[in-house]
Motif scaffolding. Structure first.
Motif, PDB file in Angstrom:
ATOM      1  N   PRO A  84       9.997 -21.429   6.146  1.00 31.32           N
ATOM      2  CA  PRO A  84       9.177 -21.653   7.357  1.00 31.32           C
ATOM      3  C   PRO A  84       9.885 -21.139   8.614  1.00 31.32           C
ATOM      4  O   PRO A  84      11.111 -21.172   8.713  1.00 31.32           O
ATOM      5  N   LYS A  85       9.095 -20.663   9.541  1.00 32.87           N
ATOM      6  CA  LYS A  85       9.633 -20.062  10.763  1.00 32.87           C
ATOM      7  C   LYS A  85      10.523 -21.039  11.533  1.00 32.87           C
ATOM      8  O   LYS A  85      11.564 -20.661  12.091  1.00 32.87           O
ATOM      9  N   LEU A  86      10.113 -22.297  11.578  1.00 35.47           N
ATOM     10  CA  LEU A  86      10.890 -23.291  12.315  1.00 35.47           C
ATOM     11  C   LEU A  86      12.244 -23.543  11.671  1.00 35.47           C
ATOM     12  O   LEU A  86      13.215 -23.892  12.352  1.00 35.47           O
ATOM     13  N   ASP A  87      12.304 -23.355  10.356  1.00 35.26           N
ATOM     14  CA  ASP A  87      13.563 -23.602   9.638  1.00 35.26           C
ATOM     15  C   ASP A  87      14.470 -22.369   9.592  1.00 35.26           C
ATOM     16  O   ASP A  87      15.598 -22.450   9.088  1.00 35.26           O
ATOM     17  N   ARG A  88      13.973 -21.254  10.091  1.00 37.09           N
ATOM     18  CA  ARG A  88      14.757 -20.014  10.048  1.00 37.09           C
ATOM     19  C   ARG A  88      15.727 -19.873  11.224  1.00 37.09           C
ATOM     20  O   ARG A  88      16.522 -18.935  11.267  1.00 37.09           O
ATOM     21  N   GLU A  89      15.659 -20.780  12.171  1.00 41.60           N
ATOM     22  CA  GLU A  89      16.438 -20.628  13.401  1.00 41.60           C
ATOM     23  C   GLU A  89      17.936 -20.536  13.119  1.00 41.60           C
ATOM     24  O   GLU A  89      18.630 -19.647  13.635  1.00 41.60           O
ATOM     25  N   ALA A  90      18.440 -21.461  12.298  1.00 37.14           N
ATOM     26  CA  ALA A  90      19.880 -21.462  11.990  1.00 37.14           C
ATOM     27  C   ALA A  90      20.263 -20.199  11.228  1.00 37.14           C
ATOM     28  O   ALA A  90      21.332 -19.601  11.478  1.00 37.14           O
ATOM     29  N   ILE A  91      19.398 -19.773  10.291  1.00 36.45           N
ATOM     30  CA  ILE A  91      19.678 -18.564   9.502  1.00 36.45           C
ATOM     31  C   ILE A  91      19.702 -17.328  10.386  1.00 36.45           C
ATOM     32  O   ILE A  91      20.613 -16.498  10.322  1.00 36.45           O
ATOM     33  N   GLU A  92      18.687 -17.203  11.242  1.00 42.48           N
ATOM     34  CA  GLU A  92      18.607 -16.027  12.110  1.00 42.48           C
ATOM     35  C   GLU A  92      19.719 -16.024  13.155  1.00 42.48           C
ATOM     36  O   GLU A  92      20.243 -14.961  13.505  1.00 42.48           O
ATOM     37  N   ASP A  93      20.088 -17.194  13.637  1.00 41.04           N
ATOM     38  CA  ASP A  93      21.186 -17.272  14.605  1.00 41.04           C
ATOM     39  C   ASP A  93      22.495 -16.805  13.967  1.00 41.04           C
ATOM     40  O   ASP A  93      23.259 -16.039  14.578  1.00 41.04           O
ATOM     41  N   ALA A  94      22.753 -17.256  12.741  1.00 43.06           N
ATOM     42  CA  ALA A  94      23.967 -16.826  12.036  1.00 43.06           C
ATOM     43  C   ALA A  94      23.918 -15.331  11.757  1.00 43.06           C
ATOM     44  O   ALA A  94      24.908 -14.617  11.951  1.00 43.06           O
ATOM     45  N   ALA A  95      22.744 -14.823  11.324  1.00 42.48           N
ATOM     46  CA  ALA A  95      22.599 -13.387  11.038  1.00 42.48           C
ATOM     47  C   ALA A  95      22.803 -12.556  12.305  1.00 42.48           C
ATOM     48  O   ALA A  95      23.445 -11.502  12.276  1.00 42.48           O
ATOM     49  N   ARG A  96      22.254 -13.046  13.419  1.00 45.03           N
ATOM     50  CA  ARG A  96      22.389 -12.319  14.695  1.00 45.03           C
ATOM     51  C   ARG A  96      23.857 -12.253  15.125  1.00 45.03           C
ATOM     52  O   ARG A  96      24.345 -11.209  15.570  1.00 45.03           O
ATOM     53  N   ASN A  97      24.558 -13.358  14.981  1.00 49.67           N
ATOM     54  CA  ASN A  97      25.982 -13.369  15.343  1.00 49.67           C
ATOM     55  C   ASN A  97      26.804 -12.473  14.417  1.00 49.67           C
ATOM     56  O   ASN A  97      27.721 -11.776  14.869  1.00 49.67           O
ATOM     57  N   ILE A  98      26.472 -12.477  13.135  1.00 48.02           N
ATOM     58  CA  ILE A  98      27.169 -11.603  12.181  1.00 48.02           C
ATOM     59  C   ILE A  98      26.948 -10.134  12.545  1.00 48.02           C
ATOM     60  O   ILE A  98      27.880  -9.327  12.544  1.00 48.02           O
ATOM     61  N   LEU A  99      25.703  -9.807  12.898  1.00 43.92           N
ATOM     62  CA  LEU A  99      25.375  -8.428  13.273  1.00 43.92           C
ATOM     63  C   LEU A  99      26.155  -8.001  14.519  1.00 43.92           C
ATOM     64  O   LEU A  99      26.748  -6.917  14.551  1.00 43.92           O
ATOM     65  N   ASN A 100      26.159  -8.859  15.535  1.00 50.12           N
ATOM     66  CA  ASN A 100      26.866  -8.529  16.776  1.00 50.12           C
ATOM     67  C   ASN A 100      28.377  -8.441  16.561  1.00 50.12           C
ATOM     68  O   ASN A 100      29.045  -7.552  17.114  1.00 50.12           O
ATOM     69  N   LEU A 101      28.910  -9.351  15.767  1.00 53.27           N
ATOM     70  CA  LEU A 101      30.355  -9.335  15.501  1.00 53.27           C
ATOM     71  C   LEU A 101      30.750  -8.090  14.713  1.00 53.27           C
ATOM     72  O   LEU A 101      31.811  -7.496  14.965  1.00 53.27           O
ATOM     73  N   ASN A 102      29.911  -7.670  13.789  1.00 54.34           N
ATOM     74  CA  ASN A 102      30.196  -6.447  13.025  1.00 54.34           C
ATOM     75  C   ASN A 102      30.137  -5.211  13.921  1.00 54.34           C
ATOM     76  O   ASN A 102      30.929  -4.275  13.761  1.00 54.34           O
ATOM     77  N   LYS A 103      29.200  -5.201  14.870  1.00 54.05           N
ATOM     78  CA  LYS A 103      29.131  -4.088  15.825  1.00 54.05           C
ATOM     79  C   LYS A 103      30.404  -4.022  16.662  1.00 54.05           C
ATOM     80  O   LYS A 103      30.941  -2.937  16.911  1.00 54.05           O
ATOM     81  N   GLU A 104      30.857  -5.196  17.094  1.00 48.07           N
ATOM     82  CA  GLU A 104      32.083  -5.243  17.890  1.00 48.07           C
ATOM     83  C   GLU A 104      33.283  -4.764  17.078  1.00 48.07           C
ATOM     84  O   GLU A 104      34.133  -4.024  17.573  1.00 48.07           O
ATOM     85  N   ARG A 105      33.331  -5.156  15.812  1.00 43.10           N
ATOM     86  CA  ARG A 105      34.428  -4.731  14.935  1.00 43.10           C
ATOM     87  C   ARG A 105      34.412  -3.218  14.745  1.00 43.10           C
ATOM     88  O   ARG A 105      35.457  -2.556  14.791  1.00 43.10           O
ATOM     89  N   ASN A 106      33.223  -2.667  14.537  1.00 44.47           N
ATOM     90  CA  ASN A 106      33.110  -1.217  14.364  1.00 44.47           C
ATOM     91  C   ASN A 106      33.519  -0.479  15.634  1.00 44.47           C
ATOM     92  O   ASN A 106      34.148   0.578  15.574  1.00 44.47           O
ATOM     93  N   HIS A 107      33.129  -1.046  16.779  1.00 47.34           N
ATOM     94  CA  HIS A 107      33.508  -0.441  18.062  1.00 47.34           C
ATOM     95  C   HIS A 107      35.024  -0.440  18.226  1.00 47.34           C
ATOM     96  O   HIS A 107      35.615   0.567  18.659  1.00 47.34           O
ATOM     97  N   ILE A 108      35.656  -1.527  17.860  1.00 47.54           N
ATOM     98  CA  ILE A 108      37.119  -1.615  17.975  1.00 47.54           C
ATOM     99  C   ILE A 108      37.780  -0.630  17.012  1.00 47.54           C
ATOM    100  O   ILE A 108      38.746   0.057  17.364  1.00 47.54           O
ATOM    101  N   ARG A 109      37.249  -0.555  15.787  1.00 50.10           N
ATOM    102  CA  ARG A 109      37.844   0.350  14.793  1.00 50.10           C
ATOM    103  C   ARG A 109      37.700   1.810  15.198  1.00 50.10           C
ATOM    104  O   ARG A 109      38.567   2.638  14.882  1.00 50.10           O
ATOM    105  N   ASN A 110      36.602   2.144  15.853  1.00 47.45           N
ATOM    106  CA  ASN A 110      36.316   3.543  16.174  1.00 47.45           C
ATOM    107  C   ASN A 110      36.953   4.026  17.468  1.00 47.45           C
ATOM    108  O   ASN A 110      36.800   5.203  17.822  1.00 47.45           O
ATOM    109  N   ARG A 111      37.632   3.122  18.206  1.00 45.87           N
ATOM    110  CA  ARG A 111      38.306   3.547  19.430  1.00 45.87           C
ATOM    111  C   ARG A 111      39.456   4.497  19.080  1.00 45.87           C
ATOM    112  O   ARG A 111      40.164   4.292  18.096  1.00 45.87           O
ATOM    113  N   ARG A 112      39.607   5.533  19.897  1.00 49.47           N
ATOM    114  CA  ARG A 112      40.666   6.505  19.672  1.00 49.47           C
ATOM    115  C   ARG A 112      41.635   6.498  20.853  1.00 49.47           C
ATOM    116  O   ARG A 112      41.212   6.526  22.004  1.00 49.47           O
TER     117      ARG A 112
END
Length: 398
Positions: A84-112
Motif C-alpha cells: 500500500p502507498k501509505l506503507d511505502r514511505e519508509a521503504i521509499e525514504d530508505a531507497a531515496r537515501n541509498i540512491l543519494n548516498l551512492n551518487k555522492e560515493r560515485n562523485h567522490i570516487r570520480n574526482r581527479r
C-alpha cells in the motif's frame, strides 16, 4: 550391467550382419550417418555423446537455478508493487537515501587530483607544520623577488659609478693634454717675442707679461680641475666600494634564500609556492572526502539495513538485491524496465533449457541406437557413462 541388459534384452536376436550397416547417430548440431568399422569408432562416439549428455545436464541444472532466481525476483517485484502507498514511505525514504548516498560515493570516487600518492603520504607526515611552511615559503619567494630587485639595482649603480669613474679619468687625460699644449704655446710665444726683440729691437715687455699671465691662468685652471677630479674620483671609488660590499651581502642572502627554497621544493616535490598551495588544498579536500566517504559508508549501511528489514516485512525473498537498484522502487518506469529485462532473461533461459534437453535426448538416443546395433559394446558404453557420472535414469528415461 543389468540395468542396461534389461533395457536392451531384445537386441540379442538382431542379426550380426547389421554391424556392417549404416546407422543414424543424432548429435547436438546435425544428424550424422556413420559407417562403424572399428572398436575405436564406437568408443569415440560413446565419449562424444557422453560428454554432450553431461554438459547438457550441467547447463540444464544451472539454467533451472537461474530461472528459479529470476522467477523469485519477478515475484518479489509483484509483492513490492502490492505494498500500500501509505506503507511505502519508509521503504521509499530508505531507497531515496541509498540512491543519494551512492551518487555522492560515485562523485567522490570520480574526482581527479594532481597530487600523487607519495605527496599525499608526505603531506600526511608533515600535516601539522605544512601551513607554517606555506607561509614561510611564500615569504621566501617574495623575499627572493626583492633580493633579485636589489641585486639588479646595485648592479646598475655599480655600472653608473664605473662609468662616472671613466669620465673623470677621461677629464684628467684631457687636462694633461691642455697643460702640454699650453706649455708648448707659451714656449713658442716666448721664442717669437725673443726673436722679434733681437731682430727689430722692439719692446716686447707687454706681450711677455701677457703671455706669463695666460700661462699662470692656464696653470691655475688645470690645477683646480685636476684637484676637483682627484676629489671626485675618490668619492666615486668610495661609493663604488660601498655598492660592491652591499652587492656581496645581498648575494649571500640570495644564496641562502635560494638554498632554502630549493630544499623546500625538493622536500615537498613541487616547483613553487603556488604548486605547493594547490597540492595542499587538494590534500585537505581528499582528507575531507575520505571522512565524508567513511560517514557515507556508515549511513549507507544503516539505510541498507532499513530497506532490507522493511522489504522482509512484506515477504520479499531476495530483499538484499534491492539495495543495488533503489531507483526501481522510486520510479515505476524503472520498475517496468527491470521487469521487462527479467522476462526477456526468463524466456532465454527457457529456450536454453529446451535446447540442452534436445541435445541430451539426441545424444542419449544415439548411444541407445549404437548399443542396440552393437550389443558387445554395452560394457564399454557403461564404463564411459560412469566416467561422466551419468545417472541411470538419464538413459532409461531419456
Amino acid at each position: 550391467m543389468g540395468w542396461l541388459g534389461n533395457l536392451f534384452k531384445k537386441s540379442n536376436n538382431i542379426d550380426s550382419d547389421k554391424k556392417q550397416n549404416r546407422i543414424q547417430s543424432n548429435t547436438t548440431s546435425q544428424n550424422q550417418t556413420i559407417q562403424l568399422n572399428s572398436y575405436t569408432d564406437l568408443k569415440g562416439i560413446f565419449k562424444e555423446n557422453g560428454a554432450i549428455i553431461a554438459e547438457s545436464y550441467r547447463q540444464i541444472e544451472e539454467s533451472k537455478v537461474e530461472y528459479k532466481a529470476v522467477t523469485s525476483y519477478l515475484s518479489d517485484m509483484e509483492k513490492i508493487d502490492r505494498i500500500p502507498k501509505l506503507d511505502r514511505e519508509a521503504i521509499e525514504d530508505a531507497a531515496r537515501n541509498i540512491l543519494n548516498l551512492n551518487k555522492e560515493r560515485n562523485h567522490i570516487r570520480n574526482r581527479r587530483y594532481d597530487i600523487t600518492d607519495i605527496q599525499y603520504r608526505l603531506f600526511e607526515r608533515y600535516e601539522m607544520q605544512l601551513p607554517k611552511e606555506l607561509t614561510s615559503l611564500k615569504e621566501a619567494e617574495s623575499y627572493q623577488i626583492d633580493i633579485d630587485g636589489d641585486i639588479k639595482r646595485l648592479e646598475n649603480e655599480k655600472q653608473g659609478f664605473l662609468d662616472e669613474e671613466d669620465d673623470i679619468i677621461n677629464k684628467q687625460s684631457f687636462l694633461r693634454g691642455v697643460a702640454k699644449t699650453t706649455f708648448i704655446v707659451i714656449l713658442v710665444l716666448f721664442a717669437i717675442f725673443a726673436l722679434l726683440t733681437s731682430s727689430s729691437g722692439s719692446n716686447m715687455t707687454l706681450p711677455f707679461l701677457l703671455t706669463v699671465l695666460m700661462g699662470m691662468a692656464s696653470a691655475l685652471y688645470i690645477f683646480m680641475e685636476a684637484r676637483k677630479n682627484a676629489h671626485d674620483i675618490k668619492m666615486v671609488q668610495l661609493k663604488l666600494n660601498k655598492v660592491i660590499m652591499l652587492a656581496n651581502k645581498v648575494a649571500i642572502k640570495s644564496v641562502n634564500n635560494r638554498n632554502y627554497l630549493e630544499y623546500s621544493y625538493s622536500k615537498y616535490m613541487v616547483d613553487n609556492y603556488e604548486q605547493l598551495k594547490s597540492r595542499w588544498e587538494q590534500y585537505v579536500k581528499i582528507k575531507d572526502e575520505n571522512r565524508r566517504f567513511e560517514s557515507n559508508t556508515q549511513l549507507l549501511e544503516f539505510y541498507n539495513n532499513i530497506l532490507i528489514k522493511e522489504l522482509k516485512r512484506y515477504k520479499v525473498n531476495d530483499s538484499e538485491i534491492w539495495i543495488y537498484q533503489p531507483s526501481a522502487i522510486l520510479d515505476s518506469r524503472e520498475m517496468v524496465e527491470v521487469r521487462h529485462r527479467l522476462n526477456v532473461r526468463r524466456q532465454k533461459l527457457r529456450e536454453r533449457i529446451q535446447h540442452n534437453k534436445e541435445q541430451k535426448d539426441e545424444a542419449t538416443k544415439a548411444i541407445i541406437s549404437l548399443i542396440k546395433a552393437y550389443p558387445d559394446s554395452e560394457v564399454e558404453a557403461i564404463r564411459i557413462l560412469k566416467k561422466y557420472k551419468i545417472k541411470q535414469d538419464v538413459i532409461i528415461n531419456p
